[in-house]
Design an enzyme around this catalytic site. Structure first.
Site, PDB file in Angstrom:
ATOM      1  N   PHE A  23       0.481  -1.324   0.008  1.00  0.00           N
ATOM      2  CA  PHE A  23       0.051   0.051  -0.142  1.00  0.00           C
ATOM      3  C   PHE A  23       1.092   1.070   0.358  1.00  0.00           C
ATOM      4  O   PHE A  23       1.654   1.332   0.453  1.00  0.00           O
ATOM      5  CB  PHE A  23      -1.033   0.237   1.081  1.00  0.00           C
ATOM      6  CG  PHE A  23      -2.344   0.326   0.735  1.00  0.00           C
ATOM      7  CD1 PHE A  23      -2.939  -0.265   0.840  1.00  0.00           C
ATOM      8  CD2 PHE A  23      -2.162   2.265   1.303  1.00  0.00           C
ATOM      9  CE1 PHE A  23      -4.977   0.225   0.799  1.00  0.00           C
ATOM     10  CE2 PHE A  23      -3.415   2.353   1.275  1.00  0.00           C
ATOM     11  CZ  PHE A  23      -4.584   2.070   0.753  1.00  0.00           C
ATOM     12  N   ASN A  24       0.692   2.260  -0.970  1.00  0.00           N
ATOM     13  CA  ASN A  24       1.216   3.404  -1.150  1.00  0.00           C
ATOM     14  C   ASN A  24       2.576   2.772  -1.374  1.00  0.00           C
ATOM     15  O   ASN A  24       3.661   3.196  -0.926  1.00  0.00           O
ATOM     16  CB  ASN A  24       1.318   4.548   0.689  1.00  0.00           C
ATOM     17  CG  ASN A  24       0.455   4.725   0.776  1.00  0.00           C
ATOM     18  OD1 ASN A  24      -0.049   5.194   0.198  1.00  0.00           O
ATOM     19  ND2 ASN A  24       0.098   4.623   1.916  1.00  0.00           N
ATOM     20  N   VAL A  81       3.604   2.463   5.092  1.00  0.00           N
ATOM     21  CA  VAL A  81       3.432   3.489   5.079  1.00  0.00           C
ATOM     22  C   VAL A  81       1.510   4.154   5.382  1.00  0.00           C
ATOM     23  O   VAL A  81       0.363   3.051   4.220  1.00  0.00           O
ATOM     24  CB  VAL A  81       3.356   4.431   4.106  1.00  0.00           C
ATOM     25  CG1 VAL A  81       3.258   6.002   4.366  1.00  0.00           C
ATOM     26  CG2 VAL A  81       4.653   4.166   4.173  1.00  0.00           C
ATOM     27  N   LEU A  82       0.732   4.157   6.656  1.00  0.00           N
ATOM     28  CA  LEU A  82      -0.447   4.277   7.158  1.00  0.00           C
ATOM     29  C   LEU A  82      -0.264   6.028   6.822  1.00  0.00           C
ATOM     30  O   LEU A  82      -0.029   6.423   7.577  1.00  0.00           O
ATOM     31  CB  LEU A  82      -0.232   3.397   8.385  1.00  0.00           C
ATOM     32  CG  LEU A  82      -1.782   3.284   8.718  1.00  0.00           C
ATOM     33  CD1 LEU A  82      -2.597   3.208   7.472  1.00  0.00           C
ATOM     34  CD2 LEU A  82      -1.756   1.888  10.250  1.00  0.00           C
ATOM     35  N   THR A  87     -12.049   8.700   7.473  1.00  0.00           N
ATOM     36  CA  THR A  87     -12.494   8.011   9.121  1.00  0.00           C
ATOM     37  C   THR A  87     -11.639   7.090   9.615  1.00  0.00           C
ATOM     38  O   THR A  87      -9.809   7.782   9.026  1.00  0.00           O
ATOM     39  CB  THR A  87     -12.873   7.165   7.780  1.00  0.00           C
ATOM     40  OG1 THR A  87     -12.015   5.852   6.881  1.00  0.00           O
ATOM     41  CG2 THR A  87     -13.918   7.076   7.116  1.00  0.00           C
ATOM     42  N   HIS A  89     -10.440   4.275   9.984  1.00  0.00           N
ATOM     43  CA  HIS A  89      -9.489   3.368   9.488  1.00  0.00           C
ATOM     44  C   HIS A  89      -7.981   3.512   9.993  1.00  0.00           C
ATOM     45  O   HIS A  89      -7.599   1.818  10.177  1.00  0.00           O
ATOM     46  CB  HIS A  89      -9.343   3.266   8.144  1.00  0.00           C
ATOM     47  CG  HIS A  89      -8.490   3.965   7.425  1.00  0.00           C
ATOM     48  ND1 HIS A  89      -8.786   5.344   6.605  1.00  0.00           N
ATOM     49  CD2 HIS A  89      -7.139   4.169   7.131  1.00  0.00           C
ATOM     50  CE1 HIS A  89      -8.534   5.834   6.341  1.00  0.00           C
ATOM     51  NE2 HIS A  89      -6.516   4.891   6.642  1.00  0.00           N
ATOM     52  N   PHE A 114       9.470  -2.217  14.172  1.00  0.00           N
ATOM     53  CA  PHE A 114       8.387  -1.317  13.436  1.00  0.00           C
ATOM     54  C   PHE A 114       8.628  -0.245  12.841  1.00  0.00           C
ATOM     55  O   PHE A 114       8.486   0.953  13.403  1.00  0.00           O
ATOM     56  CB  PHE A 114       7.800  -0.422  14.874  1.00  0.00           C
ATOM     57  CG  PHE A 114       5.975   0.215  14.177  1.00  0.00           C
ATOM     58  CD1 PHE A 114       5.385  -1.104  13.726  1.00  0.00           C
ATOM     59  CD2 PHE A 114       6.143   0.900  14.740  1.00  0.00           C
ATOM     60  CE1 PHE A 114       4.100  -0.286  14.327  1.00  0.00           C
ATOM     61  CE2 PHE A 114       4.650   2.135  14.754  1.00  0.00           C
ATOM     62  CZ  PHE A 114       4.113   1.166  14.058  1.00  0.00           C
ATOM     63  N   ARG A 128       9.260  10.968   4.823  1.00  0.00           N
ATOM     64  CA  ARG A 128       9.639   9.910   5.605  1.00  0.00           C
ATOM     65  C   ARG A 128      10.418   8.640   5.402  1.00  0.00           C
ATOM     66  O   ARG A 128      11.272   8.362   5.992  1.00  0.00           O
ATOM     67  CB  ARG A 128       8.923  10.000   7.146  1.00  0.00           C
ATOM     68  CG  ARG A 128       8.785  11.010   8.216  1.00  0.00           C
ATOM     69  CD  ARG A 128       7.838  10.511   8.739  1.00  0.00           C
ATOM     70  NE  ARG A 128       8.272  11.930   9.754  1.00  0.00           N
ATOM     71  CZ  ARG A 128       7.109  13.107   9.810  1.00  0.00           C
ATOM     72  NH1 ARG A 128       6.973  13.835   8.577  1.00  0.00           N
ATOM     73  NH2 ARG A 128       7.460  14.080  10.516  1.00  0.00           N
ATOM     74  N   LYS A 135      13.084   6.553   6.965  1.00  0.00           N
ATOM     75  CA  LYS A 135      12.943   5.717   7.725  1.00  0.00           C
ATOM     76  C   LYS A 135      13.151   4.328   7.520  1.00  0.00           C
ATOM     77  O   LYS A 135      13.058   3.336   8.874  1.00  0.00           O
ATOM     78  CB  LYS A 135      11.278   5.933   8.178  1.00  0.00           C
ATOM     79  CG  LYS A 135      11.202   7.195   9.226  1.00  0.00           C
ATOM     80  CD  LYS A 135      12.624   7.450  10.501  1.00  0.00           C
ATOM     81  CE  LYS A 135      12.110   8.614  11.072  1.00  0.00           C
ATOM     82  NZ  LYS A 135      13.169   8.979  12.062  1.00  0.00           N
TER      83      LYS A 135
HETATM   84  N1  RBF Z   1      -2.805   0.148   3.976  1.00  0.00           N
HETATM   85  C1  RBF Z   1      -1.741   0.326   4.133  1.00  0.00           C
HETATM   86  O1  RBF Z   1      -0.254   0.153   4.375  1.00  0.00           O
HETATM   87  N2  RBF Z   1      -1.267   2.045   4.305  1.00  0.00           N
HETATM   88  C2  RBF Z   1      -3.216   2.424   4.814  1.00  0.00           C
HETATM   89  O2  RBF Z   1      -2.955   3.765   4.765  1.00  0.00           O
HETATM   90  C3  RBF Z   1      -4.027   1.621   4.190  1.00  0.00           C
HETATM   91  N3  RBF Z   1      -5.050   2.561   4.492  1.00  0.00           N
HETATM   92  C4  RBF Z   1      -6.597   1.602   4.286  1.00  0.00           C
HETATM   93  C5  RBF Z   1      -7.298   2.330   4.288  1.00  0.00           C
HETATM   94  C6  RBF Z   1      -8.755   1.883   4.427  1.00  0.00           C
HETATM   95  C7  RBF Z   1      -9.764   2.074   4.048  1.00  0.00           C
HETATM   96  C8  RBF Z   1      -8.570   0.275   4.153  1.00  0.00           C
HETATM   97  C9  RBF Z   1     -10.926  -0.719   4.480  1.00  0.00           C
HETATM   98  C10 RBF Z   1      -7.508  -0.339   4.313  1.00  0.00           C
HETATM   99  C11 RBF Z   1      -6.397   0.689   3.977  1.00  0.00           C
HETATM  100  N4  RBF Z   1      -4.526  -0.103   4.040  1.00  0.00           N
HETATM  101  C12 RBF Z   1      -3.829   0.684   4.225  1.00  0.00           C
HETATM  102  C13 RBF Z   1      -4.671  -1.658   3.817  1.00  0.00           C
HETATM  103  C14 RBF Z   1      -4.997  -2.620   5.286  1.00  0.00           C
HETATM  104  O3  RBF Z   1      -3.688  -2.347   5.758  1.00  0.00           O
HETATM  105  C15 RBF Z   1      -5.533  -3.935   4.504  1.00  0.00           C
HETATM  106  O4  RBF Z   1      -4.406  -4.331   3.951  1.00  0.00           O
HETATM  107  C16 RBF Z   1      -6.502  -4.493   3.683  1.00  0.00           C
HETATM  108  O5  RBF Z   1      -7.415  -3.408   5.060  1.00  0.00           O
HETATM  109  C17 RBF Z   1      -7.101  -5.768   3.499  1.00  0.00           C
HETATM  110  O6  RBF Z   1      -7.102  -5.757   5.117  1.00  0.00           O
END
Ligand code: RBF
Length: 154
Positions: A23-24, A81-82, A87, A89, A114, A128, A135
């Site tokens: 993701f990202n 990267v989150l 929302t 989430h 981490f 970052r 990081k």
């Molecule tokens: N995973 C990430 O690694 N970074 C994110 O910013 C991220 N944003 C998400 C936003 C939403 C609304 C959802 C539902 C999932 C997101 N995920 C993100 C994916 C999450 O870590 C995971 O892979 C999925 O929810 C499947 O279990």
């Protein structure tokens, strides 16, 4: 912004696992590359690095747990990267991810790093991961430092 410094570390005897979220992806790819560079700088052999990609940060702990079960790694690095959205989430994923990673570390008694950014916005995440505060590199160096520290005290 805080950053860490590291002494010279000899990781030539270590085996290190890396679990990186996709993701990202441009940011997580950069963190993964920086992490691998840090390990190589410490002398960790490419053949002693095990890399797994997972969809997102939420999946990092279970993949780390499976790697830890193999009992042949000195440390596992989790990278992701989150980024905060509209929302809640990010809170749920960050909590599950951080707690999950700590549970794996304590259960397996190996360092599980981490290397997960939890940022307010994309700009913070870019600074970052792609920018001056690498990081992914820091997580790699921390893994070698912790793996050596664990060998010293066990
Ligand atoms: N995973 C990430 O690694 N970074 C994110 O910013 C991220 N944003 C998400 C936003 C939403 C609304 C959802 C539902 C999932 C997101 N995920 C993100 C994916 C999450 O870590 C995971 O892979 C999925 O929810 C499947 O279990």
């Amino acid at each position: 912004m805080q950053a860490n410094t590291f002494a010279h570390l000899d990781g030539s005897i270590l085996r290190i696992g890396i679990v990186a979220a996709r993701f990202n992806q441009n940011l997580t790819d950069a963190m993964l590359a920086d992490c691998v560079n840090a390990l190589a700088l410490c002398g960790v052999k490419e053949s002693n690095m095990v890399t797994v990609r997972v969809p997102g940060a939420f999946e990092l702990p279970v993949a780390a747990a499976t790697l830890a079960d193999q009992r042949d790694l000195d440390a596992i690095i989790c990278l992701g990267v989150l980024i905060k959205g509209e929302t809640k989430h990010d809170h749920y994923i960050a909590d599950a991810c951080a707690n999950g990673i700590m549970n794996v570390a304590l259960g397996a008694e190996i360092p599980v790093l981490f290397g997960v950014l939890t940022t307010e916005n994309l700009t913070q995440a870019e600074v970052r991961s792609l920018g001056t505060h690498k990081k992914g590199w820091e997580a790699g160096m921390s893994a070698v430092e912790m793996a050596l520290a664990m060998k010293a005290i066990s």
